[in-house]
Design a protein around this motif. Structure first.
Motif, PDB file in Angstrom:
ATOM      1  N   LYS A  52       4.272 -92.878 -88.924  1.00 51.38           N
ATOM      2  CA  LYS A  52       4.731 -92.832 -87.614  1.00 51.38           C
ATOM      3  C   LYS A  52       6.157 -91.879 -87.444  1.00 51.38           C
ATOM      4  O   LYS A  52       6.421 -91.244 -86.694  1.00 51.38           O
ATOM      5  CB  LYS A  52       5.598 -94.224 -87.522  1.00 51.38           C
ATOM      6  CG  LYS A  52       4.661 -95.485 -87.168  1.00 51.38           C
ATOM      7  CD  LYS A  52       5.218 -96.721 -87.145  1.00 51.38           C
ATOM      8  CE  LYS A  52       4.066 -97.655 -87.304  1.00 51.38           C
ATOM      9  NZ  LYS A  52       4.413 -99.043 -87.781  1.00 51.38           N
ATOM     10  N   THR A  53       6.897 -91.782 -88.641  1.00 56.48           N
ATOM     11  CA  THR A  53       8.139 -90.550 -88.906  1.00 56.48           C
ATOM     12  C   THR A  53       8.072 -89.765 -90.118  1.00 56.48           C
ATOM     13  O   THR A  53       8.561 -88.753 -90.063  1.00 56.48           O
ATOM     14  CB  THR A  53       9.338 -91.689 -88.799  1.00 56.48           C
ATOM     15  OG1 THR A  53       9.511 -92.506 -90.136  1.00 56.48           O
ATOM     16  CG2 THR A  53       9.397 -92.707 -87.867  1.00 56.48           C
ATOM     17  N   LEU A  54       7.151 -90.353 -91.217  1.00 62.47           N
ATOM     18  CA  LEU A  54       7.090 -89.386 -92.534  1.00 62.47           C
ATOM     19  C   LEU A  54       6.716 -88.102 -92.050  1.00 62.47           C
ATOM     20  O   LEU A  54       5.651 -88.002 -91.561  1.00 62.47           O
ATOM     21  CB  LEU A  54       6.530 -90.116 -93.621  1.00 62.47           C
ATOM     22  CG  LEU A  54       6.681 -89.600 -94.860  1.00 62.47           C
ATOM     23  CD1 LEU A  54       7.890 -90.121 -95.388  1.00 62.47           C
ATOM     24  CD2 LEU A  54       5.382 -90.148 -95.917  1.00 62.47           C
ATOM     25  N   THR A  93       0.081 -87.807 -87.473  1.00 57.42           N
ATOM     26  CA  THR A  93      -0.820 -86.749 -87.621  1.00 57.42           C
ATOM     27  C   THR A  93      -2.065 -87.607 -88.612  1.00 57.42           C
ATOM     28  O   THR A  93      -1.410 -88.000 -90.012  1.00 57.42           O
ATOM     29  CB  THR A  93      -0.655 -85.494 -88.150  1.00 57.42           C
ATOM     30  OG1 THR A  93       0.388 -84.930 -87.578  1.00 57.42           O
ATOM     31  CG2 THR A  93      -1.862 -84.641 -88.614  1.00 57.42           C
ATOM     32  N   TRP A  94      -2.904 -87.630 -88.164  1.00 56.12           N
ATOM     33  CA  TRP A  94      -4.072 -88.420 -89.008  1.00 56.12           C
ATOM     34  C   TRP A  94      -4.461 -87.389 -89.869  1.00 56.12           C
ATOM     35  O   TRP A  94      -4.961 -86.318 -89.744  1.00 56.12           O
ATOM     36  CB  TRP A  94      -5.301 -89.087 -88.183  1.00 56.12           C
ATOM     37  CG  TRP A  94      -6.220 -89.941 -88.974  1.00 56.12           C
ATOM     38  CD1 TRP A  94      -7.389 -89.450 -89.415  1.00 56.12           C
ATOM     39  CD2 TRP A  94      -6.072 -91.480 -88.875  1.00 56.12           C
ATOM     40  NE1 TRP A  94      -7.954 -90.502 -90.000  1.00 56.12           N
ATOM     41  CE2 TRP A  94      -7.158 -91.682 -89.809  1.00 56.12           C
ATOM     42  CE3 TRP A  94      -5.287 -92.338 -88.673  1.00 56.12           C
ATOM     43  CZ2 TRP A  94      -7.462 -92.865 -90.113  1.00 56.12           C
ATOM     44  CZ3 TRP A  94      -5.549 -93.622 -89.185  1.00 56.12           C
ATOM     45  CH2 TRP A  94      -6.652 -94.110 -89.650  1.00 56.12           C
ATOM     46  N   ARG A  95      -4.477 -87.991 -91.430  1.00 52.57           N
ATOM     47  CA  ARG A  95      -4.997 -86.860 -92.184  1.00 52.57           C
ATOM     48  C   ARG A  95      -6.164 -87.673 -93.359  1.00 52.57           C
ATOM     49  O   ARG A  95      -6.098 -88.725 -93.607  1.00 52.57           O
ATOM     50  CB  ARG A  95      -4.047 -86.445 -93.339  1.00 52.57           C
ATOM     51  CG  ARG A  95      -3.379 -87.264 -94.387  1.00 52.57           C
ATOM     52  CD  ARG A  95      -2.667 -88.550 -93.880  1.00 52.57           C
ATOM     53  NE  ARG A  95      -1.535 -88.248 -93.101  1.00 52.57           N
ATOM     54  CZ  ARG A  95      -0.281 -87.871 -93.243  1.00 52.57           C
ATOM     55  NH1 ARG A  95       0.125 -87.720 -94.363  1.00 52.57           N
ATOM     56  NH2 ARG A  95       0.578 -87.775 -92.317  1.00 52.57           N
ATOM     57  N   LEU A 109       5.027 -83.889-101.113  1.00 53.78           N
ATOM     58  CA  LEU A 109       6.416 -84.080-101.091  1.00 53.78           C
ATOM     59  C   LEU A 109       6.799 -84.754 -99.973  1.00 53.78           C
ATOM     60  O   LEU A 109       6.359 -84.216 -98.871  1.00 53.78           O
ATOM     61  CB  LEU A 109       7.230 -82.671-101.288  1.00 53.78           C
ATOM     62  CG  LEU A 109       6.675 -81.693-102.228  1.00 53.78           C
ATOM     63  CD1 LEU A 109       7.484 -80.495-102.192  1.00 53.78           C
ATOM     64  CD2 LEU A 109       7.199 -82.415-103.719  1.00 53.78           C
ATOM     65  N   ALA A 110       7.743 -85.860 -99.914  1.00 53.87           N
ATOM     66  CA  ALA A 110       7.844 -86.479 -98.697  1.00 53.87           C
ATOM     67  C   ALA A 110       9.292 -86.692 -98.395  1.00 53.87           C
ATOM     68  O   ALA A 110       9.993 -86.716 -99.108  1.00 53.87           O
ATOM     69  CB  ALA A 110       7.172 -88.027 -98.899  1.00 53.87           C
ATOM     70  N   SER A 111       9.506 -86.833 -96.882  1.00 54.07           N
ATOM     71  CA  SER A 111      10.739 -86.962 -96.604  1.00 54.07           C
ATOM     72  C   SER A 111      11.460 -88.140 -96.580  1.00 54.07           C
ATOM     73  O   SER A 111      12.554 -88.315 -96.383  1.00 54.07           O
ATOM     74  CB  SER A 111      10.754 -86.501 -94.959  1.00 54.07           C
ATOM     75  OG  SER A 111      10.067 -87.476 -94.378  1.00 54.07           O
ATOM     76  N   ASP A 118       5.730 -97.771 -92.142  1.00 56.32           N
ATOM     77  CA  ASP A 118       5.621 -96.471 -91.598  1.00 56.32           C
ATOM     78  C   ASP A 118       4.330 -96.007 -91.406  1.00 56.32           C
ATOM     79  O   ASP A 118       3.789 -94.989 -90.453  1.00 56.32           O
ATOM     80  CB  ASP A 118       6.346 -95.347 -92.461  1.00 56.32           C
ATOM     81  CG  ASP A 118       6.483 -93.955 -91.605  1.00 56.32           C
ATOM     82  OD1 ASP A 118       7.259 -94.249 -90.520  1.00 56.32           O
ATOM     83  OD2 ASP A 118       6.079 -93.187 -92.066  1.00 56.32           O
ATOM     84  N   TYR A 119       3.275 -96.616 -92.093  1.00 56.52           N
ATOM     85  CA  TYR A 119       1.903 -96.245 -92.076  1.00 56.52           C
ATOM     86  C   TYR A 119       1.000 -96.636 -90.722  1.00 56.52           C
ATOM     87  O   TYR A 119       1.187 -97.894 -90.531  1.00 56.52           O
ATOM     88  CB  TYR A 119       0.861 -96.678 -93.217  1.00 56.52           C
ATOM     89  CG  TYR A 119       1.306 -96.057 -94.580  1.00 56.52           C
ATOM     90  CD1 TYR A 119       0.123 -95.261 -95.088  1.00 56.52           C
ATOM     91  CD2 TYR A 119       2.366 -96.056 -95.031  1.00 56.52           C
ATOM     92  CE1 TYR A 119       0.271 -94.624 -96.309  1.00 56.52           C
ATOM     93  CE2 TYR A 119       2.482 -95.435 -96.289  1.00 56.52           C
ATOM     94  CZ  TYR A 119       1.453 -94.548 -96.901  1.00 56.52           C
ATOM     95  OH  TYR A 119       1.503 -94.064 -98.152  1.00 56.52           O
ATOM     96  N   ILE A 120       0.251 -96.011 -90.126  1.00 58.19           N
ATOM     97  CA  ILE A 120      -0.883 -96.439 -89.197  1.00 58.19           C
ATOM     98  C   ILE A 120      -2.096 -96.210 -89.916  1.00 58.19           C
ATOM     99  O   ILE A 120      -2.808 -95.041 -90.278  1.00 58.19           O
ATOM    100  CB  ILE A 120      -0.816 -95.755 -87.998  1.00 58.19           C
ATOM    101  CG1 ILE A 120       0.493 -95.672 -87.354  1.00 58.19           C
ATOM    102  CG2 ILE A 120      -2.009 -96.135 -86.878  1.00 58.19           C
ATOM    103  CD1 ILE A 120       0.607 -94.924 -86.007  1.00 58.19           C
TER     104      ILE A 120
END
Ligand code: TYD
Length: 132
Positions: A52-54, A93-95, A109-111, A118-120
């Motif tokens: 959602k935000t990461l 963004t779906w990855r 590396l994550a913010s 925060d996951y979908i």
């Protein structure tokens, strides 16, 4: 959304190459977490979620894999196989990561710190939220 391929700063001399990601020198956010994925199987894809935000920066420091990014409208697949090239993946963004070579090490590396909320992880739910 900002999914962007980043050419990283690389210093090569006769001893080898050094790649650096540094705050204020092209690193687009403050890194709060770092993790890496290894011992992957070529036929065992991973990811299958959006955040959602990461924000994240993904790169293969060894080997390679395919990174498929989907913003709900279009999909693109990038071959990550150069330690001096990273992808900045924005929120919503779906990855999916697939086709790992033997010895692949995928660095992220994550913010922000890990937060399952925060996951979908459901693609239908992702489509609903990203297109609303
Ligand atoms: P998962 O989201 O399935 O990894 P991938 O995106 O590669 O498919 O994560 C695997 C497990 O690791 C899952 O139980 C959540 C946990 N995990 C953490 O505890 N902290 C972290 O920073 C990450 C990325 C995952």
């Amino acid at each position: 959304m900002h999914n962007e391929i980043m050419a990283l700063k690389k210093i090569t001399d006769p001893r080898g190459s050094l790649v650096v990601l540094e705050q204020g020198q092209g690193l687009p956010f403050a890194v709060k977490r770092c993790y890496f994925i290894y011992d992957t199987k070529g036929d065992a894809p991973r990811g299958f979620h959006a955040h959602k935000t990461l924000e994240q920066i993904l790169l293969c420091v060894a080997g390679g894999c395919d990174l498929t990014l989907d913003d709900g409208k279009s999909k693109t697949t990038i071959r990550l196989d150069d330690p001096a090239t990273a992808v900045h993946v924005g929120p919503m963004t779906w990855r999916e990561m697939s086709n790992f070579t033997p010895g692949c090490v995928l660095l992220a590396l994550a913010s922000d710190v890990y937060d399952e909320s925060d996951y979908i992880r459901d693609y239908g739910e992702f489509k609903k939220q990203v297109l609303s």
